[in-house]
Design an enzyme around this catalytic site. Structure first.
Site: not given
Ligand code: FAD
Length: 254
Positions: A138, A141-142
């Site tokens: 990340c 983060c780092d």
């Molecule tokens: C540094 C960084 C920059 C990014 N920049 C962009 C950008 O500019 N544009 C873009 O479109 N995308 C960007 N992304 C990607 C984007 O953040 C992800 O595609 C998106 O967050 C995925 O969404 P999600 O809901 O599938 O999963 P996640 O965001 O991973 O959410 C999953 C959630 O589930 C929760 N969870 C997991 N297991 C459990 C459990 N057993 N019980 C309860 N809760 C649980 C986690 O805590 C988390 O909150 C970036 C990602 C990062 C890390």
């Protein structure tokens, strides 16, 4: 124990879970989002700038996630904090029960698992040993830890290229280790152009990292040319791995 039955329980409060919650609640289904972290938003909480969400030219990840959450709440979605650790089906499969680590059980007609992804690991020697001590997944983060240092980035997709450009705000030099032929990055044109124009970035084509070497901290990587098989050592202070993501396993998904 609370025996309320929900139409939909959504595990995970990232953008995926929050979008599902908005649709589900707006369809007047009794909807509950279970998020293990204190704050909803998932990985977007670590994103300082989001520029690709239609209708929003620029926003911070946390601010946009607050809007997603408010939007779902506006239509009646409920939220609780908890870690979903298993999912069981009734005999006829119609009723689902989500067990939370905290002891509570949630009954639902449907369960949406939106627990996100975790970084893919290469599984090479040194990767696990130096995680957090020179190996990172990340940049947001780092990056700061590598101010004025030299780093290696493994990968060639959009994430690898965009995060490399971001890292150059901090580092002295950055070497991208790319498995493809010269000039082939799997990133969109804007990202590619930014990387090529960046004087701090150099590319090692047709190459992969086969080992991470160091004592207390990372000192070098072993790089293999995938065409010739030749191995060489490249001194570095840190290695950022951007080689894709895999679904995050939870107790519920197994
Ligand atoms: C540094 C960084 C920059 C990014 N920049 C962009 C950008 O500019 N544009 C873009 O479109 N995308 C960007 N992304 C990607 C984007 O953040 C992800 O595609 C998106 O967050 C995925 O969404 P999600 O809901 O599938 O999963 P996640 O965001 O991973 O959410 C999953 C959630 O589930 C929760 N969870 C997991 N297991 C459990 C459990 N057993 N019980 C309860 N809760 C649980 C986690 O805590 C988390 O909150 C970036 C990602 C990062 C890390």
């Amino acid at each position: 124990m609370n025996n309320t039955e929900y139409d939909v329980v959504i595990i995970g409060g990232g953008p995926g879970g929050l979008s599902a919650a908005l649709y589900s609640a707006r369809a007047r289904l009794k909807t509950l989002v279970v998020e293990e972290k204190r704050k909803t938003g998932g990985q977007c909480l670590t994103t300082s700038e989001l520029e690709n969400y239609p209708g929003i030219i620029k926003d911070s990840g946390p601010a946009l996630m607050d809007k997603f959450t408010e939007h779902a709440k506006h239509f009646g979605a409920e939220f609780i904090q908890g870690h979903a650790q298993s999912l069981t089906l009734s005999e006829n499969g119609l009723q689902k029960t989500v067990q939370l680590k905290e002891g509570r059980e949630l009954k639902a007609k449907s369960v949406i698992i939106a627990t996100g992804t975790r970084p893919r690991v290469l599984g090479i020697p040194g990767e696990k040993e130096f995680a957090g001590r020179g190996v990172s997944y990340c940049a947001t983060c780092d990056a700061d830890f590598y101010t004025d240092l030299d780093v290696v980035v493994v990968g060639s997709g959009n994430t690898a290229v965009e995060e490399s450009v971001f890292l150059t705000r901090y580092v002295n030099s950055l070497t991208m280790v790319v498995i493809h032929d010269e000039g082939h990055l799997d990133a969109d044109r804007i990202a590619r152009e930014q990387a090529y124009a960046n004087e701090k970035i150099t590319f090692l084509w047709n190459s992969t990292v086969t080992a991470i070497i160091g004592d207390e901290l990372v000192e070098a990587v072993e790089v293999k040319n995938v065409k010739t098989g030749a191995c060489s050592r490249l001194a570095t202070n840190g290695v950022f791995m951007f080689v894709g993501t895999v679904p995050k396993p939870t107790g519920c998904c197994r």
